[in-house]
Design an enzyme around this catalytic site. Structure first.
Site: not given
Length: 385
Positions: A73, A117, A173, A218, A239, A292
């Site tokens: 999107g 896609k 994700n 971080c 969803c 980090c």
């Protein structure tokens, strides 16, 4: 099944290499963007930015290469905007297929359902602007067998066979985000992270310069910091929501800041958020975490700290010249903080203030110090102020 997918990925990679060889001469023949104002010039409105003093060399956009990871999107709209802006090369990564469930978003069309896609995006983008070189890679960047390929493409995918000029993360994700973060930290690549919330009414873009700004590791999201496998959070039949409006806004922010970074105009937002329910746009700076978990991030921080800092000296010169230029509309600027001879502030003709400005400040009012001054006289002086 995995062997078949690996073979397809290899074929796609070979096809892109062939394309690079066959289009090299064609790219050299592409004329510089013309600023001629005619209806037949697709770049005339873009080059007007240069004529108006916003961008010094807009035609340089033809030299830049941008990798977009995730063509959903946000990513698909981002790719379209950059294509219309005349970017030199787009490199698209994704492994999903177009579904009818994606039609509530922008860009993809029902007849493309079932196509990958990246394949569907490349087809549409080439029809929008054939000047743009478009390379597609239809595989999952988080898999072990594809990680090295992904890294190599980012390091050699520019128009000069060097590192890409910018990486745009449009994935949905954390695993993919951390993969991009790891590659960019290791090879010192500048990138933007972006995202839209599951309820579709908020989003953000984050500018990441390894060592200079906070990387994605971080300050990891709570899900990651808690060692929760995000795959276990998904429920069958449920969803995430998506609104083309929110995704379009985030894509616009992403491309706008990408253009500012590449063409060096305006200020690039370090972190820019968006809340659709309140139209709130938080803007903040995120500093890197010295502790980090990504060792390459710490390395980049030490490199950045060792660089000599350039001090910018602002040279302000006072001038008696007007702060505005003469113009055919007769518009002028008035400094309302300057008082006129009568003690009143300057206002436009026909406009009056809702209060009276005293001739003297309270501290300048002369009060008689005579012991003979009566209380009534003092009150009268106070009322006169």
């Amino acid at each position: 099944m995995e062997n078949v997918e690996a073979l397809k990925a290899k074929i796609s990679e070979l096809e892109n290499k062939v394309k690079l060889l066959t289009t090299k001469n064609a790219r050299e023949k592409i004329e510089t963007m013309s600023s001629e104002v005619v209806d037949s010039n697709p770049y005339s409105r873009l080059m007007a930015l240069k004529r108006m003093g916003i961008v010094n060399n807009y035609e340089n956009i033809r030299n830049f290469s941008v990798a977009i990871v995730g063509v959903g999107g946000v990513g698909s709209v981002t790719a379209e905007m950059l294509t219309r802006c005349g970017i030199g090369r787009l490199i698209l990564f994704d492994y999903d297929k177009v579904e009818l469930a994606n039609m509530n978003r922008l860009f993809f069309q029902p007849h493309q359902s079932g196509l990958s896609k990246v394949e569907a995006a490349a087809e549409t983008l080439k029809n929008i602007n054939p000047d743009v070189d478009i390379l597609t890679y239809n595989y999952n960047i988080t898999s072990i067998e594809n990680f090295d390929n992904f890294s190599n493409i980012l390091r050699t995918g520019s128009l000069t066979n060097g590192p890409v000029d910018l990486v745009l993360s449009c994935v949905d994700n954390f695993e993919a985000r951390f993969t991009i973060n790891a590659v960019c930290n290791e090879f010192n690549l500048t990138w933007f992270e972006s995202g839209v919330s599951e309820n579709a009414v908020s989003g953000h873009v984050q500018f990441i310069v390894p060592g200079e700004t906070a990387c994605f590791a971080c300050a990891p999201p709570l899900v990651v910091a808690s060692n929760i496998d995000e795959k276990t959070l998904k429920r069958d039949g449920v969803c995430a929501a998506s609104l083309p409006t929110t995704m379009g806004v985030i894509a616009g922010f992403l491309v706008q800041n990408a253009l500012k970074y590449l063409l060096k105009f305006g200020n690039v937002s370090n972190y820019l958020g968006y809340s659709a329910l309140t139209d709130f746009f938080p803007n903040m700076n995120l500093k890197p975490n010295p502790h980090c978990d990504d060792s390459n991030c710490q390395l980049r921080q030490r490199e950045f700290a060792a660089k000599p800092k350039v001090q910018v000296v602002e040279n302000k010169q006072e001038s008696d010249t007007p702060v505005h230029e003469d113009n055919e509309w007769g518009i002028s600027l008035v400094d309302e903080s300057v008082e006129n001879d009568k003690g009143a502030q300057n206002v436009a003709s026909g406009v009056s203030l809702a209060y009276a400005v005293p001739d003297k400040d309270i501290g300048d009012v002369e009060v008689s110090k005579s012991d003979d001054t009566s209380l009534e006289e003092l009150m009268a002086q106070m009322k006169a102020i």
